[in-house]
Design an enzyme around this catalytic site. Sequence first.
Site, PDB file in Angstrom:
ATOM      1  N   THR A  48     -22.114  19.392  16.329  1.00  0.00           N
ATOM      2  CA  THR A  48     -22.178  19.701  15.022  1.00  0.00           C
ATOM      3  C   THR A  48     -22.399  17.595  13.815  1.00  0.00           C
ATOM      4  O   THR A  48     -22.379  17.727  12.774  1.00  0.00           O
ATOM      5  CB  THR A  48     -20.073  19.608  15.028  1.00  0.00           C
ATOM      6  OG1 THR A  48     -19.975  18.109  16.498  1.00  0.00           O
ATOM      7  CG2 THR A  48     -19.509  20.295  15.295  1.00  0.00           C
ATOM      8  N   LEU A  93     -27.767  14.747  30.278  1.00  0.00           N
ATOM      9  CA  LEU A  93     -26.466  13.087  30.259  1.00  0.00           C
ATOM     10  C   LEU A  93     -27.107  12.619  29.173  1.00  0.00           C
ATOM     11  O   LEU A  93     -26.955  11.316  29.169  1.00  0.00           O
ATOM     12  CB  LEU A  93     -26.048  12.948  31.006  1.00  0.00           C
ATOM     13  CG  LEU A  93     -25.315  14.497  31.896  1.00  0.00           C
ATOM     14  CD1 LEU A  93     -25.046  13.631  33.510  1.00  0.00           C
ATOM     15  CD2 LEU A  93     -23.775  14.804  31.229  1.00  0.00           C
ATOM     16  N   SER A 149     -32.843  10.002  27.475  1.00  0.00           N
ATOM     17  CA  SER A 149     -34.196   9.694  27.302  1.00  0.00           C
ATOM     18  C   SER A 149     -33.259   8.532  25.456  1.00  0.00           C
ATOM     19  O   SER A 149     -33.503   7.347  25.651  1.00  0.00           O
ATOM     20  CB  SER A 149     -34.560  11.090  25.661  1.00  0.00           C
ATOM     21  OG  SER A 149     -33.278  11.239  25.593  1.00  0.00           O
ATOM     22  N   GLU A 197     -36.325   9.802  18.137  1.00  0.00           N
ATOM     23  CA  GLU A 197     -35.901  10.798  18.788  1.00  0.00           C
ATOM     24  C   GLU A 197     -36.813  11.856  17.560  1.00  0.00           C
ATOM     25  O   GLU A 197     -37.435  12.752  17.814  1.00  0.00           O
ATOM     26  CB  GLU A 197     -34.852  11.544  19.353  1.00  0.00           C
ATOM     27  CG  GLU A 197     -34.104  10.663  20.003  1.00  0.00           C
ATOM     28  CD  GLU A 197     -33.973  11.214  21.547  1.00  0.00           C
ATOM     29  OE1 GLU A 197     -34.985  12.217  22.069  1.00  0.00           O
ATOM     30  OE2 GLU A 197     -34.468  10.756  23.035  1.00  0.00           O
ATOM     31  N   ASP A 236     -25.775  10.980  20.687  1.00  0.00           N
ATOM     32  CA  ASP A 236     -26.174  10.460  21.803  1.00  0.00           C
ATOM     33  C   ASP A 236     -26.395   8.610  21.404  1.00  0.00           C
ATOM     34  O   ASP A 236     -25.833   8.097  22.917  1.00  0.00           O
ATOM     35  CB  ASP A 236     -27.219  11.033  22.376  1.00  0.00           C
ATOM     36  CG  ASP A 236     -27.424  12.100  22.682  1.00  0.00           C
ATOM     37  OD1 ASP A 236     -25.918  12.989  22.648  1.00  0.00           O
ATOM     38  OD2 ASP A 236     -28.198  13.028  22.225  1.00  0.00           O
TER      39      ASP A 236
HETATM   40  C1  GLA Z   1     -28.462  16.386  22.251  1.00  0.00           C
HETATM   41  C2  GLA Z   1     -28.762  15.993  21.074  1.00  0.00           C
HETATM   42  C3  GLA Z   1     -26.965  15.732  19.215  1.00  0.00           C
HETATM   43  C4  GLA Z   1     -26.351  16.906  19.146  1.00  0.00           C
HETATM   44  C5  GLA Z   1     -26.169  18.192  20.800  1.00  0.00           C
HETATM   45  C6  GLA Z   1     -25.732  18.689  20.597  1.00  0.00           C
HETATM   46  O1  GLA Z   1     -27.428  15.748  22.756  1.00  0.00           O
HETATM   47  O2  GLA Z   1     -29.291  14.779  20.694  1.00  0.00           O
HETATM   48  O3  GLA Z   1     -27.309  15.164  18.802  1.00  0.00           O
HETATM   49  O4  GLA Z   1     -26.322  17.592  18.749  1.00  0.00           O
HETATM   50  O5  GLA Z   1     -27.771  17.693  21.336  1.00  0.00           O
HETATM   51  O6  GLA Z   1     -23.751  18.218  20.080  1.00  0.00           O
END
Ligand code: GLA
Length: 393
Positions: A35, A127, A130, A162, A174
């Site tokens: 999302t 998890l 990175s 990223e 993240d």
């Molecule tokens: C990875 C991406 C996040 C997010 C999730 C899915 O962790 O780095 O930005 O999009 O997938 O919710």
Amino acid sequence: MNKEQLSKEFRNHFKSDFERMFFAPGRINLIGEHTDYNGGHVFPCAITYGTYALTKRREDKRVQLFSINFPEKGMIQFNIDELEFNKEHTWANYPKGMLRFIKEDGYEILSGFDVLFYGNIPNGAGLSSSASIEMVTGVMIDQLFQLNIPRIDLVKLGKKVENDFIGVNSGIMDQFAIGMGKKDSAILLDCQTLQYEYSPIELTDHRIIIMNTNKRRELADSKYNERRRECEEALSQFQKVIDIQSLGELTEEQYEVHKHVITNEVLKKRSKHAVYENQRTLKALRFLKAGDLKMFGRLMNESHRSLKEDYEVTGIELDSLVEASWSQDGVVGARMTGAGFGGCAIAIVEEKKVPNFIEQVGKTYHDKIGYQADFYVASIGDGAMEITNEVML
Ligand code: GLA
């Protein structure tokens, strides 16, 4: 590894003592998957597993990086002014990208430095190891050179690494969770406005269990980018009939009224997930605040079903873990967490049922998949920080 062992490792590799030590956690996401890049909400928390960085400033302009997790890659070295992506530098491109973008933002980094990295996040588990290495590097550089970079800017720079350095089109979740995490709290983040609120996680007599499929996340990045493109395409079709900037602005009702403009069935499913998952996340926060764990768990289960059927990012390993969890006694909810395509799932389990849960789900998984899953009881910790004598390992 404890502080003593890490400092010994530093001495071995750099022939001197380290000066300062930093830590950035990994994260789990309770609900709100795929999302963030759709302008919706996410509900992640930082965990106490993460990445440590021991460092010492140098007199010259060299940067020397060594990771205990990738000893076979050896010492990675480059000059502070040569910050190009280099395939051979593998894992070290994450800290390198961070350094590059901090400099590009106009911050002055006057000397090189030595860093020893050590991560205890299970490798490739989804998890966010990175984002963890990006954020530990960001906080370290900020402190070492007294740059006073606002935390939210470090979060955005991590995402930029990223997107523009590594080439994964990920959202902000993240880095945000890792940069802004708070002990025993989850963060409800509006990814469109970056407004957020902490919500204490009060699970009474329940625990969050992290379940690692141990499946290698091959092709995950290209599939991830593909999902993102599909959502962008669906958005542009919706924009023909409704004035929105992101799928996250749509309510379920609006989606149902306008979905006929999407003629492609796949795009219809992808956008349905984005819209419904965002709404589920908002509902989940309300249930958690009201202490209604049962309803919270039900939303987790719906989230997984949607990720399996509409978003198609689960796969047999994650589905096996989650479906085995659903049939256990004392489980309020279970779902995959993170990007999917392997990686980890989470379950909320009654505390006294945890040992039995692990045994049963572990057995079912092994019987079906042929290798073992790993289980961890999650502790929700603080975001990236310096480790001083007061904050011990
Ligand atoms: C990875 C991406 C996040 C997010 C999730 C899915 O962790 O780095 O930005 O999009 O997938 O919710």
